[in-house]
Motif scaffolding. Structure first.
Motif, PDB file in Angstrom:
ATOM      1  N   PHE A 105      -4.280  -1.445  -4.157  1.00 31.45           N
ATOM      2  CA  PHE A 105      -4.406  -1.067  -2.641  1.00 31.45           C
ATOM      3  C   PHE A 105      -5.126  -2.492  -2.146  1.00 31.45           C
ATOM      4  O   PHE A 105      -6.167  -2.836  -2.724  1.00 31.45           O
ATOM      5  CB  PHE A 105      -5.280   0.008  -2.378  1.00 31.45           C
ATOM      6  CG  PHE A 105      -4.301   1.181  -2.568  1.00 31.45           C
ATOM      7  CD1 PHE A 105      -3.424   1.497  -1.662  1.00 31.45           C
ATOM      8  CD2 PHE A 105      -4.993   2.434  -3.410  1.00 31.45           C
ATOM      9  CE1 PHE A 105      -2.528   2.619  -1.704  1.00 31.45           C
ATOM     10  CE2 PHE A 105      -4.136   3.584  -3.375  1.00 31.45           C
ATOM     11  CZ  PHE A 105      -2.793   3.676  -2.581  1.00 31.45           C
ATOM     12  N   LYS A 130      -8.649   1.746  -0.805  1.00 32.64           N
ATOM     13  CA  LYS A 130      -9.093   1.401  -1.897  1.00 32.64           C
ATOM     14  C   LYS A 130     -10.258   1.968  -2.610  1.00 32.64           C
ATOM     15  O   LYS A 130     -10.336   2.926  -3.822  1.00 32.64           O
ATOM     16  CB  LYS A 130      -9.031  -0.241  -2.012  1.00 32.64           C
ATOM     17  CG  LYS A 130      -9.102  -0.877  -3.637  1.00 32.64           C
ATOM     18  CD  LYS A 130      -9.070  -2.190  -3.670  1.00 32.64           C
ATOM     19  CE  LYS A 130      -8.835  -2.725  -5.192  1.00 32.64           C
ATOM     20  NZ  LYS A 130      -8.507  -4.233  -5.172  1.00 32.64           N
ATOM     21  N   ASP A 167       0.874  -1.197   0.009  1.00 33.43           N
ATOM     22  CA  ASP A 167       0.001  -0.105  -0.095  1.00 33.43           C
ATOM     23  C   ASP A 167       0.786   1.188   0.048  1.00 33.43           C
ATOM     24  O   ASP A 167       0.598   2.268  -0.606  1.00 33.43           O
ATOM     25  CB  ASP A 167      -0.809  -0.095   0.985  1.00 33.43           C
ATOM     26  CG  ASP A 167      -2.059  -1.010   0.813  1.00 33.43           C
ATOM     27  OD1 ASP A 167      -2.366  -1.335  -0.149  1.00 33.43           O
ATOM     28  OD2 ASP A 167      -3.050  -0.923   1.881  1.00 33.43           O
TER      29      ASP A 167
END
Length: 473
Positions: free
Chosen positions: A469, A342, A277
């Motif tokens: 993500f 996300k 991430d």
């Protein structure tokens, strides 16, 4: 008093947790960050008046913007490591002082050369202070909820500061002078220097070494690429100087990456990119400003040169977008724990892509409310959703020892992305406008829409990166 009593009723200063930070700490840090970001765009609206007063050439005028962003972005990594070595608060104060003095000199500049020199000095001060803003937030706000809130507000300043700079630049240029856009930094800079020494705690420093070879190759590598793209806009890609600058930039950046893998104290520790991430957030912090700066640069000129807006009207034209970016950023501390990065990043980058695609339909007859307000609102909401969580993702879990380097890398990618992206898109604009396709106004707008087409491709790539993500609440 017995040992049992001490364990049962610990006093705050002996309980093992640091005292809460002074209420002025966050405003001091955020004000400095906003000041640094503002100066990337605050001069945009004033460029026509600067050119007429100081005698800039059409080619040289872009260096009023590029000189600051290039030096700021190029030296940020070195500034982050300097904070680790000499102390983050000290580096923050020194950087703010240099930036303030350079702003005063820029306001007093009587020639094009002196203004560019002042902008370079501003970039040096910003590069020293910038990484320490994030590092001080990370070390000061140790409680998770407070840290996420502080980082979200930091992102709000970073995201909306570009648009606020255009608004402020328009106000000051119209009401006072373009010089006021530099003078206004002086009282705020002095306040930051004085208040930081009194209220901001100095976190423990750690032993570190300055990676000068990495700093030199990285800075001159990016600078060479920016020069090559800027030169290509006026001389084409077949020009010897253009090709030489491009080759030198690529070679220097290759040397920079080689150095970073071998030195014991790299400017960019590769372990920062080990977490998925965080790595994706870094990439999008590079891509986002590429598209945003093109919109600011070209729309500022469209509003003044094509639509006939005054400097003040141009500044106010960006107000709705800045408000959207700031308000969305304030919601991030509440949205991020519920949805994770996300969905926010995907929604934001999709909206940004839609906004830039909309701008590709501009014509010489396009009006503000019919063709500009909608894309600006999409870009404002999209940027607020897409990029405000990125600082949280990068800094919330980074080890304290790497806070300076992580903050420097984050802001380096943001500034280099903006600078390099603008150079690339100016090249696209120049390639189109060198071949007239109608009236001068039609040719200019054609170059702008071509640049927006490339910017839309960049935001589309940013959407693809956001797909990586993790979906976590």
């Amino acid at each position: 008093m017995t040992e049992r009593t001490l364990r049962a009723e610990p006093r705050p200063e002996t309980a093992g947790s640091p005292p809460p930070p002074h209420r002025l700490v966050l405003p001091i840090i955020l004000t400095c960050q906003l000041m640094l970001i503002l100066d990337a765009t605050v001069m945009n609206v004033a460029l026509p008046r600067i050119q007429s007063e100081l005698g800039f050439t059409d080619t040289g005028l872009s260096w009023v913007m590029t000189a600051y962003s290039l030096v700021f972005g190029g030296l940020l990594l070195l500034g982050g490591r300097a904070g680790d070595l000499f102390g983050r608060r000290r580096t923050f104060v020194v950087g703010a002082a240099v930036f303030t003095a350079a702003s005063l000199l820029g306001g007093l500049a009587g020639s094009a050369e002196l203004l560019i020199a002042a902008r370079v000095a501003q970039g040096v001060g910003a590069a020293l202070a910038g990484p320490s803003t994030l590092a001080l937030i990370t070390s000061t706000f140790t409680e998770a909820k407070a840290r996420v809130r502080a980082l979200a507000l930091f992102s709000a300043m970073s995201s909306s500061g570009f648009a606020i700079g255009l608004l402020l630049g328009g106000l000051l240029t119209e009401w006072i002078s373009w010089r006021a856009a530099l003078y206004i930094n002086v009282p705020f800079g002095l306040a930051i220097v004085l208040l930081t020494s009194r209220y901001v705690a100095d976190p423990p420093r750690r032993r570190a070494r300055l990676d000068l070879p990495g700093a030199v190759t990285g800075t001159f590598g990016v600078g060479s690429l920016v020069f090559a793209f800027t030169h290509a806009a006026s001389h084409g890609w077949g020009d010897t100087i253009t090709l030489g600058g491009l080759a030198a930039g690529l070679a220097l950046l290759a040397a920079f990456l080689t150095i970073e893998t071998r030195v014991s104290e790299p400017l960019i520790p590769l372990r920062l990119f080990a977490e998925r991430d965080r790595a994706a957030a870094y990439v999008n912090f590079f891509l986002g400003p590429m598209a945003m700066m093109s919109m600011f640069f070209f729309l500022t000129q469209f509003l003044q040169d094509i639509a006939g807006f005054a400097a003040l009207e141009t500044g106010f034209a960006f107000l709705p977008m800045a408000a959207c970016m700031f308000l969305l950023s304030r919601l991030i501390p509440k949205l991020l724990p519920w949805f994770g990065p996300k969905p926010l990043a995907l929604t934001g980058t999709a909206l940004m892509t839609g906004g830039v695609v909309w701008l590709t339909t501009l014509t010489t007859d396009s009006g503000y409310f019919s063709h500009l307000l909608g894309p600006m609102l999409l870009m404002g909401v999209g940027a607020g959703l897409a990029f405000s969580p990125l600082s949280v993702i990068i800094m919330a879990t980074v080890p304290t020892a790497d806070a300076g380097a992580a903050g420097g890398a984050l802001q380096t990618l943001q500034q280099v992305g903006a600078t390099l992206g603008l150079a690339i898109l100016i090249t696209v604009f120049g390639a189109v406008t060198r071949t007239p396709s109608g009236s001068p106004a039609e040719t200019t707008v054609g170059g702008m829409t071509a640049a927006f087409t490339v910017a839309a491709a960049v935001t589309a790539v940013s959407f693809l990166v956001a797909l990586t993500f993790r979906r976590r609440a």
